[in-house]
Design a protein around this motif. Structure first.
Motif, PDB file in Angstrom:
ATOM      1  N   GLY A 235      40.275  44.603  36.110  1.00  0.00           N
ATOM      2  CA  GLY A 235      39.596  45.181  37.265  1.00  0.00           C
ATOM      3  C   GLY A 235      38.641  46.308  36.907  1.00  0.00           C
ATOM      4  O   GLY A 235      38.098  46.964  37.798  1.00  0.00           O
ATOM      5  N   MET A 236      38.399  46.541  35.615  1.00  0.00           N
ATOM      6  CA  MET A 236      37.513  47.636  35.220  1.00  0.00           C
ATOM      7  C   MET A 236      36.053  47.287  35.505  1.00  0.00           C
ATOM      8  O   MET A 236      35.644  46.131  35.400  1.00  0.00           O
ATOM      9  N   LYS A 237      35.277  48.309  35.862  1.00  0.00           N
ATOM     10  CA  LYS A 237      33.853  48.130  36.151  1.00  0.00           C
ATOM     11  C   LYS A 237      33.048  47.957  34.870  1.00  0.00           C
ATOM     12  O   LYS A 237      33.474  48.367  33.789  1.00  0.00           O
ATOM     13  N   TRP A 238      31.832  47.393  35.038  1.00  0.00           N
ATOM     14  CA  TRP A 238      30.897  47.254  33.917  1.00  0.00           C
ATOM     15  C   TRP A 238      30.657  48.596  33.243  1.00  0.00           C
ATOM     16  O   TRP A 238      30.731  48.715  32.028  1.00  0.00           O
ATOM     17  N   SER A 239      30.346  49.616  34.037  1.00  0.00           N
ATOM     18  CA  SER A 239      29.966  50.915  33.460  1.00  0.00           C
ATOM     19  C   SER A 239      31.083  51.501  32.616  1.00  0.00           C
ATOM     20  O   SER A 239      30.833  52.138  31.589  1.00  0.00           O
ATOM     21  N   ASP A 240      32.343  51.287  33.029  1.00  0.00           N
ATOM     22  CA  ASP A 240      33.472  51.830  32.275  1.00  0.00           C
ATOM     23  C   ASP A 240      33.796  50.975  31.052  1.00  0.00           C
ATOM     24  O   ASP A 240      34.214  51.500  30.016  1.00  0.00           O
ATOM     25  N   ILE A 241      33.597  49.671  31.168  1.00  0.00           N
ATOM     26  CA  ILE A 241      33.822  48.777  30.022  1.00  0.00           C
ATOM     27  C   ILE A 241      32.750  48.995  28.965  1.00  0.00           C
ATOM     28  O   ILE A 241      33.030  49.057  27.771  1.00  0.00           O
ATOM     29  N   GLN A 242      31.513  49.121  29.421  1.00  0.00           N
ATOM     30  CA  GLN A 242      30.383  49.255  28.491  1.00  0.00           C
ATOM     31  C   GLN A 242      30.499  50.500  27.616  1.00  0.00           C
ATOM     32  O   GLN A 242      30.124  50.504  26.454  1.00  0.00           O
ATOM     33  N   LYS A 243      31.058  51.581  28.169  1.00  0.00           N
ATOM     34  CA  LYS A 243      31.157  52.830  27.410  1.00  0.00           C
ATOM     35  C   LYS A 243      32.542  53.053  26.791  1.00  0.00           C
ATOM     36  O   LYS A 243      32.765  54.074  26.134  1.00  0.00           O
ATOM     37  N   LEU A 315      29.388  27.032  40.566  1.00  0.00           N
ATOM     38  CA  LEU A 315      28.060  27.192  41.150  1.00  0.00           C
ATOM     39  C   LEU A 315      27.947  28.436  42.025  1.00  0.00           C
ATOM     40  O   LEU A 315      26.946  28.628  42.707  1.00  0.00           O
ATOM     41  N   LYS A 316      28.961  29.264  41.995  1.00  0.00           N
ATOM     42  CA  LYS A 316      28.918  30.513  42.768  1.00  0.00           C
ATOM     43  C   LYS A 316      27.936  31.488  42.136  1.00  0.00           C
ATOM     44  O   LYS A 316      27.606  31.390  40.945  1.00  0.00           O
ATOM     45  N   ASP A 317      27.473  32.435  42.943  1.00  0.00           N
ATOM     46  CA  ASP A 317      26.566  33.477  42.454  1.00  0.00           C
ATOM     47  C   ASP A 317      27.403  34.577  41.793  1.00  0.00           C
ATOM     48  O   ASP A 317      27.770  35.568  42.425  1.00  0.00           O
ATOM     49  N   ILE A 318      27.704  34.395  40.513  1.00  0.00           N
ATOM     50  CA  ILE A 318      28.614  35.296  39.796  1.00  0.00           C
ATOM     51  C   ILE A 318      27.838  36.359  39.026  1.00  0.00           C
ATOM     52  O   ILE A 318      26.932  36.048  38.253  1.00  0.00           O
ATOM     53  N   THR A 319      28.188  37.609  39.266  1.00  0.00           N
ATOM     54  CA  THR A 319      27.676  38.732  38.486  1.00  0.00           C
ATOM     55  C   THR A 319      28.850  39.350  37.734  1.00  0.00           C
ATOM     56  O   THR A 319      30.011  38.983  37.970  1.00  0.00           O
ATOM     57  N   PHE A 320      28.557  40.286  36.853  1.00  0.00           N
ATOM     58  CA  PHE A 320      29.633  40.902  36.083  1.00  0.00           C
ATOM     59  C   PHE A 320      30.643  41.589  37.008  1.00  0.00           C
ATOM     60  O   PHE A 320      31.849  41.561  36.753  1.00  0.00           O
ATOM     61  N   HIS A 321      30.166  42.162  38.102  1.00  0.00           N
ATOM     62  CA  HIS A 321      31.056  42.885  39.005  1.00  0.00           C
ATOM     63  C   HIS A 321      32.056  41.957  39.689  1.00  0.00           C
ATOM     64  O   HIS A 321      33.090  42.420  40.203  1.00  0.00           O
ATOM     65  N   CYS A 322      31.771  40.641  39.687  1.00  0.00           N
ATOM     66  CA  CYS A 322      32.707  39.684  40.283  1.00  0.00           C
ATOM     67  C   CYS A 322      34.021  39.627  39.509  1.00  0.00           C
ATOM     68  O   CYS A 322      35.041  39.168  40.029  1.00  0.00           O
ATOM     69  N   GLY A 323      33.992  40.076  38.249  1.00  0.00           N
ATOM     70  CA  GLY A 323      35.231  40.153  37.479  1.00  0.00           C
ATOM     71  C   GLY A 323      36.214  41.104  38.147  1.00  0.00           C
ATOM     72  O   GLY A 323      37.424  40.836  38.218  1.00  0.00           O
ATOM     73  N   ARG A 324      35.713  42.208  38.664  1.00  0.00           N
ATOM     74  CA  ARG A 324      36.550  43.180  39.367  1.00  0.00           C
ATOM     75  C   ARG A 324      37.093  42.586  40.672  1.00  0.00           C
ATOM     76  O   ARG A 324      38.268  42.770  41.004  1.00  0.00           O
ATOM     77  N   HIS A 325      36.232  41.852  41.399  1.00  0.00           N
ATOM     78  CA  HIS A 325      36.686  41.193  42.620  1.00  0.00           C
ATOM     79  C   HIS A 325      37.765  40.149  42.304  1.00  0.00           C
ATOM     80  O   HIS A 325      38.749  40.017  43.035  1.00  0.00           O
ATOM     81  N   THR A 326      37.550  39.421  41.222  1.00  0.00           N
ATOM     82  CA  THR A 326      38.504  38.382  40.822  1.00  0.00           C
ATOM     83  C   THR A 326      39.880  38.982  40.560  1.00  0.00           C
ATOM     84  O   THR A 326      40.906  38.453  41.002  1.00  0.00           O
ATOM     85  N   PHE A 327      39.909  40.098  39.835  1.00  0.00           N
ATOM     86  CA  PHE A 327      41.176  40.772  39.534  1.00  0.00           C
ATOM     87  C   PHE A 327      41.885  41.174  40.819  1.00  0.00           C
ATOM     88  O   PHE A 327      43.093  40.947  40.981  1.00  0.00           O
ATOM     89  N   ALA A 328      41.147  41.758  41.768  1.00  0.00           N
ATOM     90  CA  ALA A 328      41.748  42.236  43.010  1.00  0.00           C
ATOM     91  C   ALA A 328      42.349  41.096  43.826  1.00  0.00           C
ATOM     92  O   ALA A 328      43.491  41.173  44.289  1.00  0.00           O
ATOM     93  N   VAL A 329      41.581  40.010  43.986  1.00  0.00           N
ATOM     94  CA  VAL A 329      42.049  38.881  44.790  1.00  0.00           C
ATOM     95  C   VAL A 329      43.238  38.198  44.115  1.00  0.00           C
ATOM     96  O   VAL A 329      44.217  37.826  44.777  1.00  0.00           O
ATOM     97  N   LEU A 345      42.675  49.585  40.810  1.00  0.00           N
ATOM     98  CA  LEU A 345      41.213  49.539  40.905  1.00  0.00           C
ATOM     99  C   LEU A 345      40.592  50.937  40.878  1.00  0.00           C
ATOM    100  O   LEU A 345      39.375  51.073  40.768  1.00  0.00           O
ATOM    101  N   GLY A 346      41.421  51.971  41.015  1.00  0.00           N
ATOM    102  CA  GLY A 346      40.902  53.341  41.011  1.00  0.00           C
ATOM    103  C   GLY A 346      40.238  53.728  42.315  1.00  0.00           C
ATOM    104  O   GLY A 346      39.425  54.643  42.360  1.00  0.00           O
ATOM    105  N   HIS A 347      40.597  53.016  43.416  1.00  0.00           N
ATOM    106  CA  HIS A 347      40.031  53.339  44.723  1.00  0.00           C
ATOM    107  C   HIS A 347      40.600  54.652  45.236  1.00  0.00           C
ATOM    108  O   HIS A 347      41.782  54.925  45.081  1.00  0.00           O
ATOM    109  N   LYS A 348      39.754  55.449  45.854  1.00  0.00           N
ATOM    110  CA  LYS A 348      40.194  56.715  46.432  1.00  0.00           C
ATOM    111  C   LYS A 348      40.822  56.512  47.808  1.00  0.00           C
ATOM    112  O   LYS A 348      41.659  57.297  48.235  1.00  0.00           O
ATOM    113  N   GLU A 349      40.397  55.463  48.514  1.00  0.00           N
ATOM    114  CA  GLU A 349      40.918  55.202  49.848  1.00  0.00           C
ATOM    115  C   GLU A 349      41.412  53.769  49.946  1.00  0.00           C
ATOM    116  O   GLU A 349      40.782  52.833  49.430  1.00  0.00           O
ATOM    117  N   LEU A 350      42.522  53.589  50.635  1.00  0.00           N
ATOM    118  CA  LEU A 350      43.136  52.269  50.767  1.00  0.00           C
ATOM    119  C   LEU A 350      42.237  51.297  51.527  1.00  0.00           C
ATOM    120  O   LEU A 350      42.244  50.094  51.260  1.00  0.00           O
TER     121      LEU A 350
END
Length: 375
Positions: A235-243, A315-329, A345-350
């Motif tokens: 569920g990690m974001k691109w920006s956190d994985i990249q660095k 055939l879905k419109d998949i971006t890197f951020h969809c990895g995070r959505h996939t983990f959550a679902v 997911l590191g969300h501040k609010e439920l």
């Protein structure tokens, strides 16, 4: 220099306007007459007189506090100038060039960078290239909000969605907040202007079966495949994985834990990951070395991700951020309670996580409607 808060009651309404009076001493004319030097600054705040209701009284209290805060900042600026410190607010700074500088700081965060860049393009379409902070007041901000709602267009020449309007407006607001910290302006004129009301959007994700098909297919950039599957499993974001560096990957009681500071929120996160996810980290390197060394954002990598999905029959419109959505679902679908998913997911609010729960509700409705007619 003396600064006073001046109140002026309207003759036709129940409003009391607020302004600052700057008294800069006096001079004498050749005839010996005294000429006082004053100038005035009209504030965007006002009082209600008479204040009959609690709402009116609360309004007056808040607006008076805001006006006093502006007065205090003006006094501080005057004192700084008097004693040779950082002087007047740099209100003649070019707004567009300033925001370009903020965007350059976000080049390693593709989604965030793209939103900022789009916001700036609309701001230029609205106000041109030559606007300075001197011309940015509440009317300017309200005009930008109205432009986004009525005149702004997408690349396909359609009106902006409510979510896009809100996102672009909030980028301007964030830039103005940063300008306060940088000493360019004393207060944010967007503070009293609400963004467009957002709507729930569809979040694309992969099913477990689709994810399994992806694993079996090759990707043009192996590190992209490695990092994307890691995102799906953590569920990690691109920006956190990249660095991510190896110093942030820790072993604890036979398990792997990622200890990192979120790029977006700046908050520390402690994320325990599965053995399966750990395998996608690869061979451990030096503490300061990036885990996904060759991972970068580019049009080539975006196309590679799309072609990799197509090879797997997705055939879905998949971006890197969809990895995070996939983990959550997947987590919610497997029975993990929503509070735990929110923390993972590191969300501040439920309520942010509840969006994924609604996706499952849609799937449940689809499932019950699959039963054929029994009559």
């Amino acid at each position: 220099m003396e600064i006073k808060l001046i109140k002026r009651k309207s003759k036709t309404t129940n409003r009391v306007s607020l302004s600052l009076e700057y008294y800069m001493g006096y001079t004498k004319t050749e005839e010996g007459k005294i000429k006082h030097n004053r100038k005035y600054e009209t504030l965007e705040y006002y009082l209600i007189d008479p204040a009959r209701t609690k709402a009116d009284k609360d309004h007056n209290k808040v607006n008076l506090e805001m006006a006093e805060a502006v007065k205090a900042k003006r006094l501080l600026a005057s004192q700084n100038k008097q004693y040779g410190f950082t002087v007047e607010y740099k209100i003649r700074t070019n707004l567009v060039e300033y925001i370009k500088g903020l965007i350059d700081q976000r080049k390693n965060s593709p989604g965030n960078y793209g939103n900022w860049d789009s916001s700036l393009k609309h701001l230029i379409a609205y106000a041109g290239h030559d606007t300075t902070f001197e011309g940015v007041d509440k009317a300017f901000v309200e005009g930008f909000k109205k432009y986004l709602a009525k005149d702004a267009k997408t690349k396909s020449n359609t009106n902006l969605s409510a979510n896009s309007q809100s996102s672009y407006f909030l980028k301007l607001k964030a830039a103005l907040n940063q300008a306060i910290e940088d000493g360019i302006i004393p207060h944010n004129p967007a503070q009293m202007v609400k963004p467009a009301k957002t709507e729930d959007t569809h979040r694309e994700y992969l099913t477990l079966e689709e994810l399994q098909r992806l694993v079996k297919e090759e990707c043009k950039f192996p590190v992209l495949k490695q990092a994307f599957l890691f995102s799906c499993l953590t569920g990690m974001k691109w920006s956190d994985i990249q660095k991510l560096t190896w110093s942030e990957v820790q072993e604890l009681d036979g398990h792997t834990r990622i200890v990192f500071r979120q790029k977006k929120t700046k908050g520390f996160e402690y994320l325990d990951i599965s053995d399966q996810a750990t395998r996608y980290l690869g061979e451990r390197g030096e503490p300061n070395e990036r885990v996904f060394v060759a991972l970068k954002y580019s049009a080539w990598h975006n196309q590679a991700l799309e072609k990799w999905c197509m090879k797997a029959g997705i055939l879905k419109d998949i971006t890197f951020h969809c990895g995070r959505h996939t983990f959550a679902v997947m987590q919610l679908n497997l029975g993990t309670e929503i509070y735990t998913v929110s923390k993972l997911l590191g969300h501040k609010e439920l309520k942010t996580t509840q969006i994924y729960a609604r996706i499952l509700d849609e799937k449940k409705r689809e499932a019950v409607n699959k039963i054929p007619d029994i009559e």
